[in-house]
Design a protein around this motif. Structure first.
Motif, PDB file in Angstrom:
ATOM      1  N   LEU A  19      53.001 152.783   2.155  1.00  0.00           N
ATOM      2  CA  LEU A  19      53.549 151.884   3.165  1.00  0.00           C
ATOM      3  C   LEU A  19      52.978 152.231   4.532  1.00  0.00           C
ATOM      4  CD1 LEU A  19      55.512 149.635   3.957  1.00  0.00           C
ATOM      5  CD2 LEU A  19      57.314 151.360   4.134  1.00  0.00           C
ATOM      6  N   CYS A  20      52.888 153.522   4.811  1.00  0.00           N
ATOM      7  CA  CYS A  20      52.297 153.976   6.067  1.00  0.00           C
ATOM      8  C   CYS A  20      50.840 153.538   6.157  1.00  0.00           C
ATOM      9  CB  CYS A  20      52.407 155.496   6.171  1.00  0.00           C
ATOM     10  SG  CYS A  20      51.767 156.190   7.708  1.00  0.00           S
ATOM     11  N   GLN A  21      50.139 153.597   5.035  1.00  0.00           N
ATOM     12  CA  GLN A  21      48.743 153.182   4.988  1.00  0.00           C
ATOM     13  C   GLN A  21      48.605 151.690   5.311  1.00  0.00           C
ATOM     14  OE1 GLN A  21      46.771 153.407   1.093  1.00  0.00           O
ATOM     15  NE2 GLN A  21      45.096 154.508   2.073  1.00  0.00           N
ATOM     16  N   ARG A  22      49.511 150.871   4.760  1.00  0.00           N
ATOM     17  CA  ARG A  22      49.474 149.437   5.061  1.00  0.00           C
ATOM     18  C   ARG A  22      49.779 149.183   6.534  1.00  0.00           C
ATOM     19  NH1 ARG A  22      51.872 149.157  -0.104  1.00  0.00           N
ATOM     20  NH2 ARG A  22      53.974 149.011   0.772  1.00  0.00           N
ATOM     21  N   ASP A  23      50.728 149.927   7.079  1.00  0.00           N
ATOM     22  CA  ASP A  23      51.039 149.787   8.504  1.00  0.00           C
ATOM     23  C   ASP A  23      49.829 150.151   9.359  1.00  0.00           C
ATOM     24  OD1 ASP A  23      53.610 148.985   7.947  1.00  0.00           O
ATOM     25  OD2 ASP A  23      54.502 150.967   8.239  1.00  0.00           O
ATOM     26  N   SER A  24      49.131 151.204   8.940  1.00  0.00           N
ATOM     27  CA  SER A  24      47.937 151.625   9.667  1.00  0.00           C
ATOM     28  C   SER A  24      46.876 150.541   9.640  1.00  0.00           C
ATOM     29  CB  SER A  24      47.382 152.919   9.053  1.00  0.00           C
ATOM     30  OG  SER A  24      46.207 153.335   9.711  1.00  0.00           O
ATOM     31  N   THR A  57      41.980 157.341  17.421  1.00  0.00           N
ATOM     32  CA  THR A  57      43.264 157.944  17.049  1.00  0.00           C
ATOM     33  C   THR A  57      43.787 157.336  15.755  1.00  0.00           C
ATOM     34  OG1 THR A  57      43.826 158.341  19.376  1.00  0.00           O
ATOM     35  CG2 THR A  57      45.644 158.340  17.789  1.00  0.00           C
ATOM     36  N   GLN A  58      43.681 156.019  15.633  1.00  0.00           N
ATOM     37  CA  GLN A  58      44.181 155.353  14.440  1.00  0.00           C
ATOM     38  C   GLN A  58      43.347 155.698  13.220  1.00  0.00           C
ATOM     39  OE1 GLN A  58      47.072 153.773  14.590  1.00  0.00           O
ATOM     40  NE2 GLN A  58      46.974 153.661  12.366  1.00  0.00           N
ATOM     41  N   ALA A  59      42.048 155.858  13.398  1.00  0.00           N
ATOM     42  CA  ALA A  59      41.185 156.266  12.291  1.00  0.00           C
ATOM     43  C   ALA A  59      41.569 157.659  11.804  1.00  0.00           C
ATOM     44  CB  ALA A  59      39.720 156.246  12.722  1.00  0.00           C
ATOM     45  N   LEU A  60      41.952 158.528  12.744  1.00  0.00           N
ATOM     46  CA  LEU A  60      42.388 159.873  12.379  1.00  0.00           C
ATOM     47  C   LEU A  60      43.691 159.818  11.583  1.00  0.00           C
ATOM     48  CD1 LEU A  60      42.064 162.934  12.546  1.00  0.00           C
ATOM     49  CD2 LEU A  60      43.205 162.864  14.788  1.00  0.00           C
ATOM     50  N   VAL A  61      44.626 159.004  12.046  1.00  0.00           N
ATOM     51  CA  VAL A  61      45.889 158.840  11.323  1.00  0.00           C
ATOM     52  C   VAL A  61      45.623 158.315   9.913  1.00  0.00           C
ATOM     53  CG1 VAL A  61      48.042 157.509  11.218  1.00  0.00           C
ATOM     54  CG2 VAL A  61      47.289 158.496  13.389  1.00  0.00           C
ATOM     55  N   SER A  62      44.804 157.277   9.826  1.00  0.00           N
ATOM     56  CA  SER A  62      44.498 156.675   8.536  1.00  0.00           C
ATOM     57  C   SER A  62      43.821 157.673   7.601  1.00  0.00           C
ATOM     58  CB  SER A  62      43.593 155.453   8.736  1.00  0.00           C
ATOM     59  OG  SER A  62      43.277 154.848   7.509  1.00  0.00           O
ATOM     60  N   SER A  63      42.909 158.463   8.143  1.00  0.00           N
ATOM     61  CA  SER A  63      42.188 159.447   7.340  1.00  0.00           C
ATOM     62  C   SER A  63      43.137 160.501   6.788  1.00  0.00           C
ATOM     63  CB  SER A  63      41.104 160.118   8.189  1.00  0.00           C
ATOM     64  OG  SER A  63      40.368 161.047   7.426  1.00  0.00           O
ATOM     65  N   ARG A  64      44.068 160.945   7.615  1.00  0.00           N
ATOM     66  CA  ARG A  64      45.026 161.955   7.157  1.00  0.00           C
ATOM     67  C   ARG A  64      45.969 161.387   6.098  1.00  0.00           C
ATOM     68  NH1 ARG A  64      46.373 164.990  12.957  1.00  0.00           N
ATOM     69  NH2 ARG A  64      44.590 166.438  12.853  1.00  0.00           N
ATOM     70  N   VAL A  65      46.415 160.171   6.297  1.00  0.00           N
ATOM     71  CA  VAL A  65      47.287 159.544   5.300  1.00  0.00           C
ATOM     72  C   VAL A  65      46.553 159.418   3.964  1.00  0.00           C
ATOM     73  CG1 VAL A  65      48.461 157.401   4.650  1.00  0.00           C
ATOM     74  CG2 VAL A  65      48.726 158.311   6.964  1.00  0.00           C
ATOM     75  N   GLU A  66      45.290 159.022   4.015  1.00  0.00           N
ATOM     76  CA  GLU A  66      44.494 158.923   2.789  1.00  0.00           C
ATOM     77  C   GLU A  66      44.411 160.261   2.078  1.00  0.00           C
ATOM     78  OE1 GLU A  66      40.710 157.440   3.944  1.00  0.00           O
ATOM     79  OE2 GLU A  66      41.448 155.424   4.440  1.00  0.00           O
ATOM     80  N   ARG A  67      44.219 161.330   2.861  1.00  0.00           N
ATOM     81  CA  ARG A  67      44.130 162.664   2.269  1.00  0.00           C
ATOM     82  C   ARG A  67      45.459 163.094   1.659  1.00  0.00           C
ATOM     83  NH1 ARG A  67      40.161 166.026   4.126  1.00  0.00           N
ATOM     84  NH2 ARG A  67      41.023 167.487   2.600  1.00  0.00           N
ATOM     85  N   TYR A  68      46.574 162.756   2.323  1.00  0.00           N
ATOM     86  CA  TYR A  68      47.897 163.089   1.774  1.00  0.00           C
ATOM     87  C   TYR A  68      48.114 162.387   0.437  1.00  0.00           C
ATOM     88  CZ  TYR A  68      49.007 164.873   6.472  1.00  0.00           C
ATOM     89  OH  TYR A  68      48.998 165.552   7.659  1.00  0.00           O
ATOM     90  N   ILE A  69      47.731 161.115   0.391  1.00  0.00           N
ATOM     91  CA  ILE A  69      47.885 160.352  -0.852  1.00  0.00           C
ATOM     92  C   ILE A  69      47.034 160.972  -1.957  1.00  0.00           C
ATOM     93  CG2 ILE A  69      47.402 158.139  -1.965  1.00  0.00           C
ATOM     94  CD1 ILE A  69      48.171 156.777   0.678  1.00  0.00           C
ATOM     95  N   GLU A  70      45.787 161.290  -1.639  1.00  0.00           N
ATOM     96  CA  GLU A  70      44.895 161.898  -2.628  1.00  0.00           C
ATOM     97  C   GLU A  70      45.461 163.224  -3.131  1.00  0.00           C
ATOM     98  OE1 GLU A  70      41.180 162.285  -0.666  1.00  0.00           O
ATOM     99  OE2 GLU A  70      40.744 160.127  -0.670  1.00  0.00           O
TER     100      GLU A  70
END
Length: 224
Positions: A19-24, A57-70
């Motif tokens: 959900l956070c990823q979609r918001d991002s 900043t948003q790319a950093l947030v998105s990248s971290r969320v992707e890593r958490y999911i992985e």
């Protein structure tokens, strides 16, 4: 929460992260749209720089969320595959040991940021070209070449433009995807419908939304 099964906790965490990823993704879309407007209306360049910084900043947030999911997916898979017990939290942290070292500077090579900057460059080129043709310093007015807005399949103005990554041509999304499905159903290769284009093997995966053309079409419609 203490009584919840670990598998349920992980699924809840994954759902929240997705959900956070979609918001991002929505934030990225909004930042892109606003920046294109800024370029179109010749807003102070410092404002555009602020938007570029926000995208980093948003790319950093998105990248971290992707890593958490992985990482969660890998822990989930480890639980199913491994016979010996292990500490899921420790394993999760192990998979994420370098994620905190990611910085906004690293994001300058991230696909999200590179795509965003490419769209800004394209918009600057389009605005510069068409403003010069129109003799107007207030930004883009109306394209003199309306053929850029016409889908080669439907022969009408594109409403949802997509671009072919392989050849750079644009189409109406629904029309080109239907054409590809129809041809592939008969095991035929799909040629780009633009006259003279040599790309002869189109796939759905070649297509991506064209935010710049979408913006230009919308602006043209508003000014009619």
């Amino acid at each position: 929460m203490a009584n919840s099964r670990p598998s349920t906790i992980k699924e809840d965490a994954l759902d929240s992260l997705r959900l956070c990823q979609r918001d991002s993704e929505n934030v990225i879309e909004t930042l892109t749209s606003v920046t294109l407007d800024f370029i179109d209306y010749n807003v102070d360049p410092s404002r555009i720089k602020q938007m570029e910084s926000a995208m980093l900043t948003q790319a950093l947030v998105s990248s971290r969320v992707e890593r958490y999911i992985e990482a969660l997916e890998m822990v989930k898979n480890d639980i199913l595959q491994e016979q010996e017990q292990f500490n899921p939290a420790s394993r999760f942290n192990e998979y994420l040991r370098d994620v905190e070292s990611l910085s906004e500077e690293d994001m300058k090579s991230h696909p999200i940021y590179l795509k965003y900057m490419g769209q800004l460059q394209t918009m600057r080129e389009e605005v510069g070209v068409y403003s010069a043709k129109d003799g107007n310093n207030e930004g883009f007015t109306i394209l003199t070449n309306q053929r850029a807005f016409i889908c080669p399949i439907t022969q009408v103005t594109i409403k949802q433009p997509v671009k072919n990554r392989k050849c750079g041509h644009n189409y109406e999304e629904s029309a080109v995807r239907e054409m590809i499905r129809f041809k592939h159903r008969d095991n035929k290769r799909v040629r780009c419908p633009h006259v003279g284009c040599e790309h002869e093997d189109m796939h759905d995966s070649d297509l991506e939304p064209d935010r710049v053309l979408q913006h230009l079409i919308e602006q043209s419609e508003q000014k009619k």
